[in-house]
Design a protein around this motif. Structure first.
Motif, PDB file in Angstrom:
ATOM      1  N   ARG A 441       1.194 -30.778 -45.262  1.00 56.28           N
ATOM      2  CA  ARG A 441       1.472 -29.566 -44.486  1.00 56.28           C
ATOM      3  C   ARG A 441       2.734 -28.868 -44.998  1.00 56.28           C
ATOM      4  N   ARG A 442       3.776 -29.654 -45.298  1.00 59.71           N
ATOM      5  CA  ARG A 442       5.022 -29.052 -45.786  1.00 59.71           C
ATOM      6  C   ARG A 442       4.796 -28.338 -47.116  1.00 59.71           C
ATOM      7  N   LEU A 443       4.042 -28.976 -48.020  1.00 57.92           N
ATOM      8  CA  LEU A 443       3.784 -28.368 -49.331  1.00 57.92           C
ATOM      9  C   LEU A 443       2.970 -27.084 -49.210  1.00 57.92           C
ATOM     10  N   VAL A 444       1.933 -27.114 -48.385  1.00 53.50           N
ATOM     11  CA  VAL A 444       1.101 -25.923 -48.208  1.00 53.50           C
ATOM     12  C   VAL A 444       1.919 -24.795 -47.593  1.00 53.50           C
ATOM     13  N   GLU A 445       2.713 -25.121 -46.568  1.00 54.06           N
ATOM     14  CA  GLU A 445       3.552 -24.089 -45.932  1.00 54.06           C
ATOM     15  C   GLU A 445       4.555 -23.513 -46.926  1.00 54.06           C
ATOM     16  N   ALA A 451       4.664 -17.666 -51.958  1.00 54.69           N
ATOM     17  CA  ALA A 451       3.696 -16.670 -52.430  1.00 54.69           C
ATOM     18  C   ALA A 451       3.574 -15.492 -51.474  1.00 54.69           C
ATOM     19  N   GLU A 452       4.398 -15.476 -50.415  1.00 56.89           N
ATOM     20  CA  GLU A 452       4.383 -14.398 -49.416  1.00 56.89           C
ATOM     21  C   GLU A 452       2.994 -14.192 -48.835  1.00 56.89           C
ATOM     22  N   GLY A 453       2.307 -15.305 -48.566  1.00 52.33           N
ATOM     23  CA  GLY A 453       1.006 -15.239 -47.923  1.00 52.33           C
ATOM     24  C   GLY A 453      -0.152 -14.995 -48.855  1.00 52.33           C
ATOM     25  N   ASN A 454       0.097 -14.843 -50.152  1.00 53.60           N
ATOM     26  CA  ASN A 454      -0.991 -14.608 -51.100  1.00 53.60           C
ATOM     27  C   ASN A 454      -1.648 -15.950 -51.438  1.00 53.60           C
ATOM     28  N   VAL A 455      -2.898 -16.135 -50.972  1.00 55.75           N
ATOM     29  CA  VAL A 455      -3.574 -17.426 -51.116  1.00 55.75           C
ATOM     30  C   VAL A 455      -3.796 -17.779 -52.579  1.00 55.75           C
ATOM     31  N   THR A 456      -4.134 -16.784 -53.396  1.00 57.47           N
ATOM     32  CA  THR A 456      -4.391 -17.048 -54.817  1.00 57.47           C
ATOM     33  C   THR A 456      -3.129 -17.562 -55.503  1.00 57.47           C
ATOM     34  N   GLN A 457      -2.000 -16.904 -55.267  1.00 51.12           N
ATOM     35  CA  GLN A 457      -0.742 -17.346 -55.885  1.00 51.12           C
ATOM     36  C   GLN A 457      -0.310 -18.705 -55.353  1.00 51.12           C
ATOM     37  N   ALA A 458      -0.491 -18.921 -54.041  1.00 58.28           N
ATOM     38  CA  ALA A 458      -0.110 -20.214 -53.464  1.00 58.28           C
ATOM     39  C   ALA A 458      -0.957 -21.336 -54.058  1.00 58.28           C
ATOM     40  N   ALA A 459      -2.257 -21.087 -54.250  1.00 56.18           N
ATOM     41  CA  ALA A 459      -3.133 -22.100 -54.848  1.00 56.18           C
ATOM     42  C   ALA A 459      -2.685 -22.420 -56.263  1.00 56.18           C
ATOM     43  N   ARG A 460      -2.258 -21.383 -57.013  1.00 59.56           N
ATOM     44  CA  ARG A 460      -1.788 -21.599 -58.375  1.00 59.56           C
ATOM     45  C   ARG A 460      -0.528 -22.471 -58.379  1.00 59.56           C
ATOM     46  N   LEU A 461       0.374 -22.228 -57.428  1.00 57.40           N
ATOM     47  CA  LEU A 461       1.593 -23.039 -57.339  1.00 57.40           C
ATOM     48  C   LEU A 461       1.265 -24.508 -57.040  1.00 57.40           C
ATOM     49  N   LEU A 462       0.222 -24.717 -56.223  1.00 58.94           N
ATOM     50  CA  LEU A 462      -0.145 -26.077 -55.824  1.00 58.94           C
ATOM     51  C   LEU A 462      -1.040 -26.763 -56.845  1.00 58.94           C
ATOM     52  N   GLY A 463      -1.540 -25.991 -57.831  1.00 60.55           N
ATOM     53  CA  GLY A 463      -2.410 -26.568 -58.842  1.00 60.55           C
ATOM     54  C   GLY A 463      -3.807 -26.880 -58.341  1.00 60.55           C
ATOM     55  N   ILE A 464      -4.285 -26.103 -57.349  1.00 60.17           N
ATOM     56  CA  ILE A 464      -5.626 -26.301 -56.813  1.00 60.17           C
ATOM     57  C   ILE A 464      -6.346 -24.964 -56.811  1.00 60.17           C
ATOM     58  N   LEU A 476      -5.685 -27.598 -41.605  1.00 61.72           N
ATOM     59  CA  LEU A 476      -4.331 -27.755 -41.059  1.00 61.72           C
ATOM     60  C   LEU A 476      -4.003 -26.707 -40.008  1.00 61.72           C
ATOM     61  N   GLN A 477      -5.009 -25.837 -39.727  1.00 60.79           N
ATOM     62  CA  GLN A 477      -4.841 -24.759 -38.741  1.00 60.79           C
ATOM     63  C   GLN A 477      -3.633 -23.895 -39.081  1.00 60.79           C
ATOM     64  N   LEU A 478      -3.553 -23.523 -40.366  1.00 61.69           N
ATOM     65  CA  LEU A 478      -2.443 -22.688 -40.829  1.00 61.69           C
ATOM     66  C   LEU A 478      -2.901 -21.285 -41.183  1.00 61.69           C
ATOM     67  N   ARG A 479      -4.203 -20.948 -40.961  1.00 65.66           N
ATOM     68  CA  ARG A 479      -4.699 -19.653 -41.387  1.00 65.66           C
ATOM     69  C   ARG A 479      -3.951 -18.513 -40.679  1.00 65.66           C
ATOM     70  N   GLU A 480      -3.658 -18.685 -39.370  1.00 63.46           N
ATOM     71  CA  GLU A 480      -2.929 -17.633 -38.655  1.00 63.46           C
ATOM     72  C   GLU A 480      -1.515 -17.486 -39.199  1.00 63.46           C
ATOM     73  N   ASP A 481      -0.876 -18.631 -39.502  1.00 61.82           N
ATOM     74  CA  ASP A 481       0.463 -18.565 -40.085  1.00 61.82           C
ATOM     75  C   ASP A 481       0.420 -17.841 -41.415  1.00 61.82           C
ATOM     76  N   ALA A 482      -0.652 -18.128 -42.205  1.00 61.88           N
ATOM     77  CA  ALA A 482      -0.770 -17.483 -43.498  1.00 61.88           C
ATOM     78  C   ALA A 482      -0.899 -15.972 -43.334  1.00 61.88           C
TER      79      ALA A 482
END
Length: 488
Positions: A441-445, A451-464, A476-482
């Motif tokens: 959860r900490r890593l995803v957050e 990535a300022e909420g950009n899912v594509t950039q965040a996925a690239r940072l996480l390597g997934i 993780l019920q983080l979609r609203e936070d995103a």
């Protein structure tokens, strides 16, 4: 140099050239005139011999072949046509046909059968369908050949002893499989950290083995919600669930005769694990909502970065499936365990990206080489490949130095060098929370914030992949936070 463009499958009329082999001149001319008005190129031949000669020059998409020809019959002409072109699309026509003739034509390689007299509108529908199938088959063949060209033991690069041992292990397995009397290749479990190249190993096993001409189909078990994995694997019948409006074949059926690569097998849920075990043990499976079991001939290769043996002890992965998967076990070394391979691969990826972008290959400075050699590479080869692409895009001169390698800075701001002598670096601090779920959860957050909420950039940072991150955001019920972090 770029790859040649694949065959198009989106043109209005997929097949555009027809060879008509028929000694009834009037009928042949009428068919040709009709098809020409629809935009088809046509050629006419009055005998089998003339047709074979015209085919070699014309290379049509479809052959309309009359059965009752002078001399050699249409049925006897199918085999010579297919000797000229193994993918020849042939439609046998006859006014004195029966079911036995149709069956014989299909067995010899004909794609379809038409009885005379025929409606021209029906002929058009048949040709449109056959033209589409023929061009799709050529497109599939193109991508299959392209995949084979980019796979193999020679694509597992690196002069280190660890990689040499890996290549020798794979070569030994391929040599053993070549001697199999029944063709029933053993299941393989590939283990290694994320980004080490487990898929490359799976492809090397497929394209270097006896199933190379058959499909290589892959599924990332962590990229889909658990309830969808079963439908993707085994397919479903119409009405199996609310949105099942028509029958859909699964990936097991699509991989018939070839290899099914299950990446991140540790993410598969208990129900999927049971059905996978049955597939491996009995070679049988059943579509969702289906009543009949089907026989499946597919070789299973699985991969994971998770500690499956520990998951078995904790009851989170079936022991019987684990031991059945690891008939052959392959460990892919992390990049930090491969000696000087990092610098070797950095030069390789730099040259590769330079070719893609049609740029001159910049030279690595001594400082850059030191930085590359000292980095811990937590994202392994995938991180290195992406870092070299980013560095190339930032390079303006003919040299690449530390300034262009800013992507190597760790996300926590720590040093990039190796651990002190005699001490294994874990990247952890004393008293740090090691709970896996909370750490995820900490890593995803953190990635979503950076990535300022950009899912594509965040996925690239996480390597997934983006789909994997979206699945984890939902879990993780983080979609609203995103959504709150996304810029307006």
């Amino acid at each position: 140099m770029t790859d040649a463009a694949p065959p198009s499958t989106t043109s209005p009329a997929p097949g555009r050239a027809v060879l008509i082999i028929d000694d009834e001149t009037t009928l042949a001319r009428n068919i040709a005139a009709y098809l020409q008005r629809l935009g088809w190129s046509t050629e006419i031949a009055g005998s089998a011999e003339e047709g074979l000669a015209r085919y070699a020059e014309f290379r049509p998409d479809v052959v309309l072949l009359d059965h009752n020809l002078p001399g050699r019959s249409g049925l006897d002409t199918i085999a010579p046509l297919r000797e000229l072109d193994g993918s020849a699309c042939i439609v046998l026509m006859t006014g004195h046909g029966n079911i036995d003739l149709a069956v014989s034509a299909v067995r010899l390689g004909a794609a379809d059968y038409l009885a005379k007299p025929m409606a021209l509108s029906e002929l058009r529908l048949r040709l449109d369908r056959l033209g589409t199938q023929h061009q799709l088959a050529r497109a599939v063949d193109y991508y299959q050949r392209k995949a084979a060209d980019h796979s193999g033991l020679d694509k597992l690069l690196g002069p280190s002893e660890a990689m040499q041992q890996l290549r020798e292990q794979l070569q030994g397995l391929l040599s053993a499989e070549a001697r199999l009397s029944d063709g029933d290749a053993p299941t393989v479990l590939i283990q290694g950290e994320t980004g080490t190249g487990k898929e490359l190993v799976a492809r090397a096993l497929h394209f270097g083995g006896p199933r190379a001409a058959r499909p290589f189909v892959e599924l990332n078990c962590g990229a889909l919600p658990p309830q969808l994995i079963e439908a993707e694997l085994f397919g479903y019948e119409r009405g199996a669930f609310t949105d099942a409006r028509e029958r859909k074949i699964g990936l097991v059926e699509a991989a018939e005769g070839g290899t099914l690569f299950l990446d991140e097998i540790g993410e598969a849920d208990a129900s999927t694990q049971v059905k996978l075990l049955k597939l491996i043990e009995d070679r049988r499976y059943r579509r969702l909502g289906g009543l009949r079991e089907q026989q499946g001939d597919v070789r299973i290769v699985a991969a994971t970065h998770r500690p499956l043996e520990q998951m078995v002890r904790e009851g989170r992965f079936r022991a019987d499936l684990y031991y059945r998967l690891r008939i052959v076990e392959i460990q892919v070394p992390a990049l930090r365990q491969r000696g000087g391979d990092a610098l070797f691969l950095a030069r390789h990826f730099l040259a590769w990206h330079a070719q893609r972008y049609r740029r001159a290959v910049p030279q690595l400075t001594q400082e850059a080489e030191h930085l590359l050699g000292g980095h811990r590479w937590p994202g392994n080869v995938r991180e290195l490949r992406n870092a070299m692409e980013q560095a190339l895009l930032q390079t303006r001169g003919d040299q690449l130095g530390p300034r262009e390698l800013q992507a190597l800075r760790p996300l926590d701001g720590g040093a990039t060098g190796t651990a002190p002598s005699g001490e294994a670096s874990t990247g952890l601090t004393p008293g740090e929370d090691l709970n896996l779920a909370r750490a995820e959860r900490r890593l995803v957050e953190a990635a979503m914030r950076q990535a300022e909420g950009n899912v594509t950039q965040a996925a690239r940072l996480l390597g997934i992949s983006r789909d994997t991150l979206r699945y984890r955001l939902d879990r993780l019920q983080l979609r609203e936070d995103a959504d709150e972090h996304r810029p307006a």
